[in-house]
Design an enzyme around this catalytic site. Structure first.
Site, PDB file in Angstrom:
ATOM      1  N   CYS A   2       0.824  -1.210   0.000  1.00 19.01           N
ATOM      2  CA  CYS A   2       0.000   0.000   0.000  1.00 19.01           C
ATOM      3  C   CYS A   2       0.857   1.259   0.000  1.00 19.01           C
ATOM      4  O   CYS A   2       1.961   1.262   0.546  1.00 19.01           O
ATOM      5  CB  CYS A   2      -0.880   0.027   1.235  1.00 19.01           C
ATOM      6  SG  CYS A   2      -1.862  -1.447   1.446  1.00 19.01           S
ATOM      7  N   ARG A  28       4.961   0.615  -6.056  1.00 22.82           N
ATOM      8  CA  ARG A  28       4.962  -0.221  -4.863  1.00 22.82           C
ATOM      9  C   ARG A  28       4.048  -1.440  -5.020  1.00 22.82           C
ATOM     10  O   ARG A  28       4.143  -2.389  -4.247  1.00 22.82           O
ATOM     11  CB  ARG A  28       4.492   0.603  -3.649  1.00 22.82           C
ATOM     12  CG  ARG A  28       5.430   1.710  -3.278  1.00 22.82           C
ATOM     13  CD  ARG A  28       4.807   2.632  -2.254  1.00 22.82           C
ATOM     14  NE  ARG A  28       4.577   1.990  -0.986  1.00 22.82           N
ATOM     15  CZ  ARG A  28       5.465   1.906   0.003  1.00 22.82           C
ATOM     16  NH1 ARG A  28       6.651   2.457  -0.147  1.00 22.82           N
ATOM     17  NH2 ARG A  28       5.169   1.318   1.139  1.00 22.82           N
ATOM     18  N   TRP A  75      -2.812  -2.637  -1.661  1.00 26.86           N
ATOM     19  CA  TRP A  75      -2.363  -3.969  -2.084  1.00 26.86           C
ATOM     20  C   TRP A  75      -3.056  -4.936  -1.133  1.00 26.86           C
ATOM     21  O   TRP A  75      -2.755  -4.963   0.060  1.00 26.86           O
ATOM     22  CB  TRP A  75      -0.842  -4.033  -1.971  1.00 26.86           C
ATOM     23  CG  TRP A  75      -0.219  -5.279  -2.510  1.00 26.86           C
ATOM     24  CD1 TRP A  75       0.099  -5.539  -3.818  1.00 26.86           C
ATOM     25  CD2 TRP A  75       0.206  -6.428  -1.765  1.00 26.86           C
ATOM     26  NE1 TRP A  75       0.691  -6.775  -3.917  1.00 26.86           N
ATOM     27  CE2 TRP A  75       0.761  -7.348  -2.683  1.00 26.86           C
ATOM     28  CE3 TRP A  75       0.162  -6.781  -0.419  1.00 26.86           C
ATOM     29  CZ2 TRP A  75       1.279  -8.581  -2.294  1.00 26.86           C
ATOM     30  CZ3 TRP A  75       0.666  -8.016  -0.028  1.00 26.86           C
ATOM     31  CH2 TRP A  75       1.214  -8.893  -0.964  1.00 26.86           C
ATOM     32  N   ASN A 101      -1.375   1.402   5.831  1.00 23.62           N
ATOM     33  CA  ASN A 101      -0.484   0.394   5.249  1.00 23.62           C
ATOM     34  C   ASN A 101      -0.003  -0.472   6.403  1.00 23.62           C
ATOM     35  O   ASN A 101       0.451   0.051   7.410  1.00 23.62           O
ATOM     36  CB  ASN A 101       0.696   1.100   4.563  1.00 23.62           C
ATOM     37  CG  ASN A 101       1.785   0.130   4.137  1.00 23.62           C
ATOM     38  OD1 ASN A 101       1.540  -1.074   4.014  1.00 23.62           O
ATOM     39  ND2 ASN A 101       2.978   0.650   3.919  1.00 23.62           N
ATOM     40  N   GLY A 102      -0.110  -1.800   6.252  1.00 28.36           N
ATOM     41  CA  GLY A 102       0.339  -2.694   7.311  1.00 28.36           C
ATOM     42  C   GLY A 102      -0.754  -3.701   7.643  1.00 28.36           C
ATOM     43  O   GLY A 102      -1.683  -3.908   6.840  1.00 28.36           O
ATOM     44  N   GLU A 477      18.730 -15.850  -9.613  1.00 25.02           N
ATOM     45  CA  GLU A 477      18.247 -14.502  -9.896  1.00 25.02           C
ATOM     46  C   GLU A 477      17.703 -14.407 -11.328  1.00 25.02           C
ATOM     47  O   GLU A 477      16.691 -13.756 -11.574  1.00 25.02           O
ATOM     48  CB  GLU A 477      19.378 -13.485  -9.652  1.00 25.02           C
ATOM     49  CG  GLU A 477      19.057 -12.048  -9.973  1.00 25.02           C
ATOM     50  CD  GLU A 477      17.889 -11.477  -9.172  1.00 25.02           C
ATOM     51  OE1 GLU A 477      17.415 -12.117  -8.237  1.00 25.02           O
ATOM     52  OE2 GLU A 477      17.431 -10.379  -9.543  1.00 25.02           O
ATOM     53  N   LYS A 481      13.922 -13.228 -11.995  1.00 28.90           N
ATOM     54  CA  LYS A 481      13.625 -12.058 -12.816  1.00 28.90           C
ATOM     55  C   LYS A 481      12.639 -12.427 -13.913  1.00 28.90           C
ATOM     56  O   LYS A 481      11.675 -11.730 -14.165  1.00 28.90           O
ATOM     57  CB  LYS A 481      14.939 -11.544 -13.435  1.00 28.90           C
ATOM     58  CG  LYS A 481      15.059 -10.080 -13.570  1.00 28.90           C
ATOM     59  CD  LYS A 481      15.427  -9.346 -12.306  1.00 28.90           C
ATOM     60  CE  LYS A 481      14.602  -9.672 -11.116  1.00 28.90           C
ATOM     61  NZ  LYS A 481      15.012  -9.092  -9.876  1.00 28.90           N
ATOM     62  N   GLU A 484       9.020 -13.318 -12.494  1.00 30.76           N
ATOM     63  CA  GLU A 484       8.193 -12.244 -11.925  1.00 30.76           C
ATOM     64  C   GLU A 484       7.663 -11.280 -12.973  1.00 30.76           C
ATOM     65  O   GLU A 484       6.571 -10.757 -12.813  1.00 30.76           O
ATOM     66  CB  GLU A 484       8.889 -11.517 -10.767  1.00 30.76           C
ATOM     67  CG  GLU A 484      10.000 -10.596 -11.115  1.00 30.76           C
ATOM     68  CD  GLU A 484      10.627  -9.925  -9.881  1.00 30.76           C
ATOM     69  OE1 GLU A 484       9.902  -9.518  -8.972  1.00 30.76           O
ATOM     70  OE2 GLU A 484      11.858  -9.791  -9.861  1.00 30.76           O
ATOM     71  N   HIS A 500      19.684 -34.543 -10.260  1.00 32.62           N
ATOM     72  CA  HIS A 500      19.055 -35.147  -9.086  1.00 32.62           C
ATOM     73  C   HIS A 500      17.548 -34.901  -9.050  1.00 32.62           C
ATOM     74  O   HIS A 500      16.934 -34.963  -7.994  1.00 32.62           O
ATOM     75  CB  HIS A 500      19.703 -34.607  -7.803  1.00 32.62           C
ATOM     76  CG  HIS A 500      21.155 -34.977  -7.687  1.00 32.62           C
ATOM     77  ND1 HIS A 500      21.576 -36.268  -7.485  1.00 32.62           N
ATOM     78  CD2 HIS A 500      22.272 -34.222  -7.788  1.00 32.62           C
ATOM     79  CE1 HIS A 500      22.900 -36.301  -7.443  1.00 32.62           C
ATOM     80  NE2 HIS A 500      23.350 -35.065  -7.636  1.00 32.62           N
ATOM     81  N   LYS A 599       6.787  -3.498  -4.702  1.00 30.97           N
ATOM     82  CA  LYS A 599       8.197  -3.130  -4.648  1.00 30.97           C
ATOM     83  C   LYS A 599       8.738  -3.267  -3.234  1.00 30.97           C
ATOM     84  O   LYS A 599       9.846  -3.712  -3.015  1.00 30.97           O
ATOM     85  CB  LYS A 599       8.355  -1.688  -5.141  1.00 30.97           C
ATOM     86  CG  LYS A 599       9.795  -1.199  -5.171  1.00 30.97           C
ATOM     87  CD  LYS A 599      10.575  -1.894  -6.256  1.00 30.97           C
ATOM     88  CE  LYS A 599      12.024  -1.473  -6.323  1.00 30.97           C
ATOM     89  NZ  LYS A 599      12.819  -2.440  -7.111  1.00 30.97           N
TER      90      LYS A 599
HETATM   91  O1  M6R Z   1      13.728  -4.245  -0.576  1.00 29.63           O
HETATM   92  P1  M6R Z   1      14.291  -5.625  -0.458  1.00 29.63           P
HETATM   93  O2  M6R Z   1      15.592  -5.789  -1.149  1.00 29.63           O
HETATM   94  O3  M6R Z   1      14.357  -6.098   0.956  1.00 29.63           O
HETATM   95  O4  M6R Z   1      13.225  -6.553  -1.190  1.00 29.63           O
HETATM   96  C1  M6R Z   1      13.308  -7.944  -1.131  1.00 29.63           C
HETATM   97  C2  M6R Z   1      12.426  -8.586  -2.167  1.00 29.63           C
HETATM   98  O5  M6R Z   1      11.082  -8.294  -1.922  1.00 29.63           O
HETATM   99  C3  M6R Z   1      12.786  -8.134  -3.587  1.00 29.63           C
HETATM  100  O6  M6R Z   1      14.121  -8.381  -3.881  1.00 29.63           O
HETATM  101  C4  M6R Z   1      11.904  -8.861  -4.618  1.00 29.63           C
HETATM  102  O7  M6R Z   1      12.232 -10.209  -4.667  1.00 29.63           O
HETATM  103  C5  M6R Z   1      12.064  -8.182  -5.987  1.00 29.63           C
HETATM  104  N1  M6R Z   1      10.772  -7.976  -6.605  1.00 29.63           N
HETATM  105  C6  M6R Z   1      12.856  -8.973  -6.946  1.00 29.63           C
HETATM  106  O8  M6R Z   1      12.922  -8.395  -8.199  1.00 29.63           O
END
Ligand code: M6R
Length: 604
Positions: A2, A28, A75, A101-102, A477, A481, A484, A500, A599
């Site tokens: 949020c 966000r 969110w 937010n929370g 990673e 990437k 997502e 395995h 985000k």
């Molecule tokens: O702000 P942070 O680095 O703590 O965030 C951690 C994850 O939420 C963040 O890396 C998330 O996996 C990204 N969307 C990856 O692209």
């Protein structure tokens, strides 16, 4: 997660300020949005499920004229993304509007109490208890300020919360475990003179209007009025420091790129230069971190998502320097029995606000460890709560997919081990490679054929990524990437693990991206894994510096310049970022705002 924006003192521009502010918070992640404004006639609320455009359409039919207001992007956590569940929420009388937010953990008992005394609820949210609590206290004769404080005192859980009350020119807000920042408008403003004044989850929401900010701490309340009053839990006034943010609004624009993600991939040379600037001293063979940190004898990393991948890389660097180190998923760390001891716990978090990581760091501090935040965000909660901070200096990252901040994390973790535990021989070997890193990243960006590879494999059934040692986190990673932002199935594996189990999934329509750097034993073994994949008819894309035979067995090659293998991992990652971007773009995905993702993940 949020996003909150609020402002006082913008006169007839209040509504525009709120809606534009919400636009800058879109990154966000959200699924509904709304605003509330107070004017002489009372309180008006407009909200809509879906994108901000839905809210804008709804606002076009309404003439809202209020001069004190709050806005929100939601969110979903409690209840689906509907108009009713969108914020702001109102009390029974329609006099109080609240955005939050929370997560309010005790909302069910609060709601039951309120319903027992006749309060009627309209949403499924945990948030709605807050305006009802405020409204109840107003009805009992409290002032708006006392009613807000009294309501917040009843809440358990995490919150950044802001409220407006019909008939009052004030905006009330408070925070606990969720970010909230105050913006001070005017020339060289102080708390007493700020006009206009803003409240937001993050600085971009009001950066266009002012660079002057006050970061609130947990337990603090703020009232925006003619000036800004911050008080602590006991109601005592707190004189907060006014800080000036270093970046300008232009940095948060797309600068001609189609997506923030592509812009941020291309910003990596500059971001890395900033990260390394003043920290690499080749003449002395030293990394200067300006950290008052003694060499640790054991290190634990806590992080989530991409930052967890950076942590795997960092832990391996420490182990290679002879220091026991482990990386933990932050969400598992705090609730698991303590692992083998470590005198330093490193939280890697670009936002500095990830709830799981903050909990893990707090648990580490309770267990007696020294804590270090490796973060991109000055004055974030991680920065303020940890004993030490190593800033990665990547500049603002708006795309939900972390790109330049992952590069910054890897570079900073190299500096951390070089500056604390590595011997002069390895410093002399790695520092020149770090010095050349920004230029090498630029060379990858200038010559990459990732878009062609992406086009070739855009319709694949699934994608696999493999690598060994420091290339393993890069493989993880690469897969994260891609999944997502493209919504395609992608998995990363340690190359040796393929046989395995995952090999059962490998076939002609499942390309395998193999990260193979250097010419050591690991590279040779990964080339062996490439052959196993080929024997199952799967296409292979080698991401390689050409030192091994990988290119001989690959259907496509994504080349990176030859450099120190541990630094080359960053270059390989750039190729995989581009592959993910171009596959997602070819599939027409909303790259900067992937579905269901946020985000900054500020709930556990
Ligand atoms: O702000 P942070 O680095 O703590 O965030 C951690 C994850 O939420 C963040 O890396 C998330 O996996 C990204 N969307 C990856 O692209």
């Amino acid at each position: 997660m949020c996003g909150i924006i609020g402002c006082v003192g913008r006169g007839t521009e209040t509504l525009d300020t709120l809606v534009e502010g919400l636009g800058t918070l879109e990154y966000r992640g959200y699924d509904s949005a709304g605003v509330a404004l107070v004017d002489d006639d009372g309180l008006s609320v407009v909200k809509a499920a879906g994108e901000l455009s839905a809210l804008r359409e709804r606002l076009a039919d309404r003439a809202l004229s209020g001069t004190v207001g709050i806005g929100h992007t939601r969110w979903s956590t409690h209840g689906p993304p509907t108009d009713e569940n969108a914020h702001p929420h109102l009390d029974c009388t329609g006099r109080v509007a609240v955005v939050h937010n929370g997560i309010i953990e005790n909302y069910q008992s609060l709601r039951a109490d309120l319903e027992a005394t006749g309060h009627e609820f309209r949403s499924d949210t945990d948030t709605e208890v807050i305006p009802h609590l405020v409204g109840k206290r107003l009805a009992d004769g409290d002032t708006p300020s006392a009613a807000f404080r009294g309501a917040v005192d009843r809440l358990e859980g995490s919150y950044a919360v802001a409220a407006v009350v019909a008939g009052s020119r004030r905006l009330f807000a408070a925070r606990n475990d969720s970010p909230l920042v105050v913006g001070l408008g005017g020339d060289e403003p102080t708390l007493d003179t700020a006009d206009p004044a803003f409240i937001a989850s993050d600085v971009p929401a009001f950066r266009e209007h002012t660079p002057h900010v006050v970061y609130l701490d947990d337990g603090e309340f703020v009232t925006l009025d003619d000036g800004i009053t911050v008080t602590d839990e006991t109601g005592t006034r707190v004189r907060k420091a006014v800080e000036t943010v270093g970046w300008d609004p232009e940095q948060t624009g797309k600068s001609g790129y189609e997506h923030f993600m592509l812009k941020e991939i291309h910003e990596q040379p500059r971001a890395l230069r900033q990260c390394l600037s003043g920290r690499v001293d080749e003449l002395r063979g030293a990394a200067d971190l300006d950290l008052d940190l003694t060499a640790p004898t054991g290190v634990q990393f806590v992080a989530a998502g991409t930052s967890y991948h950076a942590s795997l890389y960092g832990a391996e660097l420490f182990r290679r320097a002879g220091v026991p180190a482990q990386a933990f998923l932050a969400s598992e760390y705090a609730t698991s029995p303590p692992p083998l001891g470590a005198d330093l716990v490193v939280g890697v978090t670009q936002s500095g606000e990830t709830a799981d990581t903050l909990s893990a760091l707090r648990e580490a501090a309770r267990r007696g460890a020294e804590t270090l935040a490796v973060t991109n965000t000055v004055s974030s909660t991680a920065d303020r709560e940890c004993d030490h901070t190593l800033l990665i200096r990547s500049g603002p990252e708006i795309g939900v997919a972390a790109t330049k901040t992952f590069a910054g994390q890897l570079a900073a973790l190299n500096l951390l081990t070089l500056g604390t535990v590595e011997d002069v021989r390895s410093r002399r070997a790695v520092l020149p490679a770090l010095r050349d890193l920004p230029g090498d990243v630029q060379a990858v960006l200038d010559s990459s054929v990732a878009s062609t590879v992406a086009e070739t494999y855009r319709d694949a059934a699934a994608y696999f990524f493999i690598g060994r040692g420091l290339q393993f986190p890069v493989a993880l990673e690469g897969a994260l990437k891609l999944k997502e932002i493209s919504y395609e199935h992608a998995e990363g594996f340690a190359a040796g693990e393929l046989k395995h189990g995952p090999l059962a999934l490998v076939q002609a329509d499942t390309p395998v991206f193999a990260v193979v750097l250097g010419d050591g034993e690991r590279a040779h073994k990964t080339v062996g894994n490439i052959k196993e994949v080929e024997a199952r008819d799967a296409p292979v894309v080698a991401v390689t510096d050409g030192q091994s035979d990988a290119h001989l067995y690959a259907d496509h090659v994504l080349e990176v310049p030859e450099t120190h293998p541990r630094v080359a991992a960053l270059l390989a990652n750039v190729q995989l970022q581009l592959v993910a971007y171009y596959i997602a773009d070819g599939l027409g995905r909303p790259i900067d705002k992937p579905r269901n993702l946020a985000k900054s993940v500020t709930v556990e």
